[in-house]
Structures are given as C-alpha cells and as structure tokens.
Design a protein around this motif. Sequence first.
Motif, short mmCIF file in Angstrom:
data_model
loop_
_atom_site.label_atom_id
_atom_site.label_comp_id
_atom_site.label_asym_id
_atom_site.label_seq_id
_atom_site.Cartn_x
_atom_site.Cartn_y
_atom_site.Cartn_z
N ARG A 6 0.82 -1.22 0.00
CA ARG A 6 0.00 0.00 0.00
C ARG A 6 0.85 1.26 0.00
N ILE A 7 2.18 1.09 -0.05
CA ILE A 7 3.11 2.21 0.04
C ILE A 7 3.85 2.38 -1.28
N ALA A 8 4.01 3.63 -1.71
CA ALA A 8 4.83 3.95 -2.88
C ALA A 8 5.82 5.04 -2.50
N LEU A 30 13.14 -2.66 -1.96
CA LEU A 30 12.20 -2.85 -0.86
C LEU A 30 10.80 -2.33 -1.15
N TYR A 31 10.71 -1.23 -1.89
CA TYR A 31 9.43 -0.56 -2.09
C TYR A 31 9.20 -0.24 -3.56
N LYS A 32 7.93 -0.25 -3.95
CA LYS A 32 7.59 0.17 -5.30
C LYS A 32 7.47 1.70 -5.35
N ALA A 46 18.05 1.22 -17.58
CA ALA A 46 16.75 0.57 -17.79
C ALA A 46 15.60 1.50 -17.41
N LYS A 47 14.38 1.13 -17.79
CA LYS A 47 13.19 1.91 -17.46
C LYS A 47 12.66 1.59 -16.07
N SER A 48 13.31 0.63 -15.41
CA SER A 48 12.94 0.30 -14.04
C SER A 48 14.18 -0.08 -13.27
N VAL A 49 14.14 0.17 -11.97
CA VAL A 49 15.22 -0.21 -11.06
C VAL A 49 14.56 -1.04 -9.96
N ASN A 50 14.79 -2.34 -10.00
CA ASN A 50 14.13 -3.26 -9.07
C ASN A 50 12.61 -3.08 -9.12
N LYS A 51 12.01 -2.65 -8.01
CA LYS A 51 10.55 -2.51 -7.95
C LYS A 51 10.05 -1.15 -8.43
N MET A 52 10.97 -0.24 -8.75
CA MET A 52 10.59 1.14 -9.04
C MET A 52 10.76 1.50 -10.51
#
Length: 286
Positions: A6-8, A30-32, A46-52
């Motif tokens: 539920r956290i961004a 850890l977090y999106k 890249a267009k993403s880094v792990n969950k973000m």
Amino acid sequence: MELESRIAVIIIVFEPSSSELENIRHVSSLYKGVIVDNSSTSNFTAKSVNKMRYVALGENVGIAKAQNIGIEYVLRDESVDYVFYFDQDSVFCDDYPLKMVREYECIKAHGINIAALGPTVVQKETGETYKSVIHKDRKINSHFIQRKEVIASGCCFRTAVFKDVGVNDASLFIDFVDCEWCWRAYSKGYVCGITPNVTIYHKVGRKEMHIGRHIIIVSAPFRYYYQYRNYMVLLRRSYVPLQWKVNKGVKFFLRYIYFPFVVEDGVKCWKYMSKGLLAGIKAVFK
C-alpha cells in the motif's frame, strides 16, 4: 493486503553520487514507486530499477514538477494508499516507511484530519533537530506535533489527500514548494505536522553559518533567485500565513543588506536576490 504493497516511494534525483545511487538501488529493492531524474544525463540504463519505475527527464525541471510527475505515476496504482517523498541524500532505515504509516494511521484514528506527516528531521552534519524559526510547534499528543509546514523529504501523504488538495505548484520550481502545499492543505481543512517517534537525517541548505546565537543556513547562490522570487509571489496569496510573510520579509531584507559582506559568494548571492525580487514583482516564472 500487506502494508508494504500500500506504500509507494518517490525519489527525486539530481546529479547523484555513486553512494547515493547505491542507496537508491537498495530502497528500490524494498518498495515500489518511481525515481524521477532531474540530471542532464541518465543515471540508470533501464526503465525500471528493481521494484521502481525510472523516469529520466534529461534536464532539471525543478523539484515541484519532478514530484508531480512521480505523483501522477503513483496515483495510477489504486492499491497505493500512502506516498513518500525522498531526496537522493535522505538516510533512513529499511522499515522507516512502515513506521511512518503506522504513526499516520494512529494520528488519523484520533480524529485528526492530517494531510502530511513528517519525521523529526536531524541535520546530517550537526546532529541538531531542525525546527522552524518562524512558527512554534504545537504538541497534540505523543504521536503528533502540529506545524504550519513540514519538509517534504521523508514525508508521508495519503493519496486521497492529493486528490483533494492537488499536487505541487510547479511554477515555484524549488523553494517553498513544500510550504505552499501545506498551507494550501490547511486552507482546505487539513493539518500538517511531524511525529517525534520517527527520525530521519537530512541536509538542510549547503552549509551553516553562526552569528552569535543565530544559525544561518546558507544555500547555493542560485537558490536565492527562487527564494526571493517565490517570496514575492507567495506574498500575494491569501492562504499563506501572515506570520510567515512578516518574519520571512524581515529576514530577507536583512540578508539583502548583510550577505555581501559576511557570506562567502555573498555578492553573487546578492545579485541572485536582486534578480529574484525583480522577477517576483513582475511575476516572471522561468
């Protein structure tokens, strides 16, 4: 639904160091959320880094617009209830967002219509707790100290509040952006403040200068353009606290007089102040 989902997190980047990039990678595991990069060149391929998600802007569009880009992205995810802003140099423990959300929910459960909850901010270099020299704190309970404005970095917001109050005023670019949002929230019946139960380390300004008992936070010279311009712009807005207008006006007048003589690059700062005053009078936004 687990609290983490539920956290961004929104991280704003500008010419970061290698250690700061490493910290961002860790947080993104850890977090999106979204990383918005104000740097002239991309810091990730890249267009993403792990969950973000990673958004490279290729230029410095200002903290306000960069945060707005992040908010617009986050609000598309209906599972997100809480949003955090972080600067690239913010240092916090892995469960910091979880602790802040629990504090937020506890405060809200007491019937407080809270918009933004900040942590207790500690100056990274001095270890001193950051406090406003203009507005006095108002302790409501053991979880909440009400303030007129809070520093955005490390702050916790509910997504529902953005839908009511709106996003940042992008025309301000950088200085007083978080203050203006808090004052706008107050005008709509919300309150803002900090919790004494969670701490974050943050660098406020470029350096500090001590004159007697007074601590002067010295910023990079170009920042004084935005500070003086935005002050003149905010002076015209009815929801901006009168106490802030008066106190900040006195402080800015005095700085305009003594900065050229006592501050390193003081003449350069003074020139930016002058340009900012003129732009603010003319309401020029660039």
